[in-house]
Design an enzyme around this catalytic site. Structure first.
Site, PDB file in Angstrom:
ATOM      1  N   LYS A   1      -7.644   1.360  -6.669  1.00  0.00           N
ATOM      2  CA  LYS A   1      -6.602   2.264  -6.189  1.00  0.00           C
ATOM      3  C   LYS A   1      -7.196   3.636  -5.853  1.00  0.00           C
ATOM      4  O   LYS A   1      -8.113   4.106  -6.509  1.00  0.00           O
ATOM      5  CB  LYS A   1      -5.501   2.413  -7.243  1.00  0.00           C
TER       6      LYS A   1
ATOM      7  N   ARG B   1       5.464   5.566   2.027  1.00  0.00           N
ATOM      8  CA  ARG B   1       4.597   6.714   2.265  1.00  0.00           C
ATOM      9  C   ARG B   1       4.463   6.914   3.764  1.00  0.00           C
ATOM     10  O   ARG B   1       4.956   6.113   4.555  1.00  0.00           O
ATOM     11  CB  ARG B   1       3.224   6.502   1.611  1.00  0.00           C
TER      12      ARG B   1
ATOM     13  N   THR C   1       3.164   0.639  -5.073  1.00  0.00           N
ATOM     14  CA  THR C   1       4.000  -0.213  -5.928  1.00  0.00           C
ATOM     15  C   THR C   1       3.400  -0.401  -7.319  1.00  0.00           C
ATOM     16  O   THR C   1       4.131  -0.421  -8.311  1.00  0.00           O
ATOM     17  CB  THR C   1       4.230  -1.598  -5.289  1.00  0.00           C
TER      18      THR C   1
ATOM     19  N   ARG D   1      -8.784   4.536  -3.098  1.00  0.00           N
ATOM     20  CA  ARG D   1     -10.032   4.542  -2.343  1.00  0.00           C
ATOM     21  C   ARG D   1      -9.926   5.435  -1.113  1.00  0.00           C
ATOM     22  O   ARG D   1      -8.861   5.559  -0.519  1.00  0.00           O
ATOM     23  CB  ARG D   1     -10.372   3.115  -1.889  1.00  0.00           C
ATOM     24  N   ALA D   2     -11.062   6.017  -0.742  1.00  0.00           N
ATOM     25  CA  ALA D   2     -11.090   6.880   0.436  1.00  0.00           C
ATOM     26  C   ALA D   2     -10.869   6.058   1.697  1.00  0.00           C
ATOM     27  O   ALA D   2     -11.390   4.946   1.833  1.00  0.00           O
ATOM     28  CB  ALA D   2     -12.430   7.602   0.506  1.00  0.00           C
TER      29      ALA D   2
ATOM     30  N   LYS E   1       0.818  -1.219   0.000  1.00  0.00           N
ATOM     31  CA  LYS E   1       0.000   0.000   0.000  1.00  0.00           C
ATOM     32  C   LYS E   1       0.848   1.264   0.000  1.00  0.00           C
ATOM     33  O   LYS E   1       0.424   2.314   0.474  1.00  0.00           O
ATOM     34  CB  LYS E   1      -0.971   0.019   1.197  1.00  0.00           C
ATOM     35  N   GLY E   2       2.034   1.137  -0.590  1.00  0.00           N
ATOM     36  CA  GLY E   2       2.895   2.309  -0.699  1.00  0.00           C
ATOM     37  C   GLY E   2       2.834   2.957  -2.067  1.00  0.00           C
ATOM     38  O   GLY E   2       3.323   4.065  -2.264  1.00  0.00           O
TER      39      GLY E   2
END
EC number: 2.8.2.-
Length: 315
Positions: free
Chosen positions: A278, A155, A75, A280-281, A72-73
């Site tokens: 990708k 992140r 990639t 998403r809130a 979740k960075g």
């Protein structure tokens, strides 16, 4: 003549197993060497090599670059942007060779079979975000190729935790399965639940220490995931330089999609955006809980900055 050409290609394609660095524990070293011998046996199957050679001059080869994380960075965004370069050949899916035991036991030839066909001048890239936080992976990658160029995209650790939860939450929702609120994961007995796996994945300095046991810092390029989202071109320029690629990607390859709220790609007149999964809130989280996260990551972030001799604009 055909046999000679095939033999030459095999010499190029066949990966060379390099010895690992001297280990303090001799038993561990012997075990690693044993694993590599088995991998080499599996890699030497000639019939598999024939399947990896294409008539147009391309072949499958071991990656020279791996995007090792972080989950979740960003990639997928990094891989898609890097794929704009004509000298990059990217594996389509996450391979999980070094972190999944059933895959690793298949040997290097199996790994090669997961790679795209590429020309000799191209760099083959694969990305598996779980590599960064998997303890066994750095040594295994080193044993395969100690000169490997590694890409790590990071992140803000707190934001990464929220994004981690969001992905799992939506995966459950799509299967019509209930899933606890993020507060139920983050809070335990009134305090921050530091045993939550998503939090552990954001302790970058711990995982980075493991990689630096095998690879020097100049072999690991850290991409600022927060900046990649806001202004991707400068970050991709740095990646091109790190991989010693000719500057082919330019600012015109990116355009901001107001509907999606992030940058999309433009390649030879064709426009494409990342999958709808990708960007998403994140869930709404109470301010006091966010402050708890920021407070918890303050010292680990400081240690990471010292480790890599670089700072990032994180809380």
């Amino acid at each position: 003549m055909a046999a000679f050409l095939l033999g030459a290609v095999l010499l190029i394609v066949q990966p060379q197993i390099v010895p690992s660095r001297p280990a303090i524990n001799s038993k561990a070293e012997t075990s690693a060497q044993s694993v590599q011998r088995e991998l080499l046996k599996k890699t030497s199957q000639k019939n598999d090599f024939k399947e990896n050679i294409h008539s147009n001059g391309t072949c499958r080869q071991l990656p020279q670059t791996i995007i090792i994380g972080v989950r979740k960075g960003g990639t997928r965004a990094l891989l898609e942007m890097l794929s704009l370069h004509p000298d990059i050949a990217a594996a389509e899916s996450e391979v999980h060779f070094f972190d999944w035991e059933d895959h690793y036991r298949n040997g290097l030839q199996w790994y090669i079979n997961q790679m795209p066909f590429s020309y000799p001048h191209q760099i083959t890239v694969e990305k598996t975000p779980a590599y960064f936080t998997s303890p066994k992976v750095p040594e295994r990658v080193y044993n395969m190729n100690q000169s490997m160029r590694l890409l790590l995209i990071l992140r803000d650790p707190s934001e990464r935790v929220l994004s981690d939860y969001t992905q799992v939450f939506y995966n459950h929702m799509q299967k019509h399965k209930p899933y606890p609120s993020i507060e139920q994961f983050l809070i335990k007995d009134g305090e921050l639940n530091v045993d939550y796996k998503a939090i552990n994945r954001s302790l970058y300095y711990i995982h980075m220490q493991n990689w630096l046991k095998y690879f020097p810092l100049d072999h690991i390029h850290i991409v600022d995931g927060d900046k990649l989202i806001k202004d991707p071109f400068p970050e991709i320029e740095k990646v091109e330089r790190f991989l010693k690629l000719s500057p082919q990607i330019n600012a015109s390859n990116f355009y901001f999609n107001k509907t999606k709220g992030f940058y999309c790609l433009r390649d030879s007149g064709r426009e494409r955006c990342l999958h709808e999964s990708k960007g998403r809130a994140h869930p709404q989280v109470d301010t006091w809980l966010l402050e708890k996260l920021h407070e918890y990551f303050h010292e680990p972030n400081k240690k990471f900055f010292e480790l890599v001799d670089r700072t990032f604009d994180w809380h």
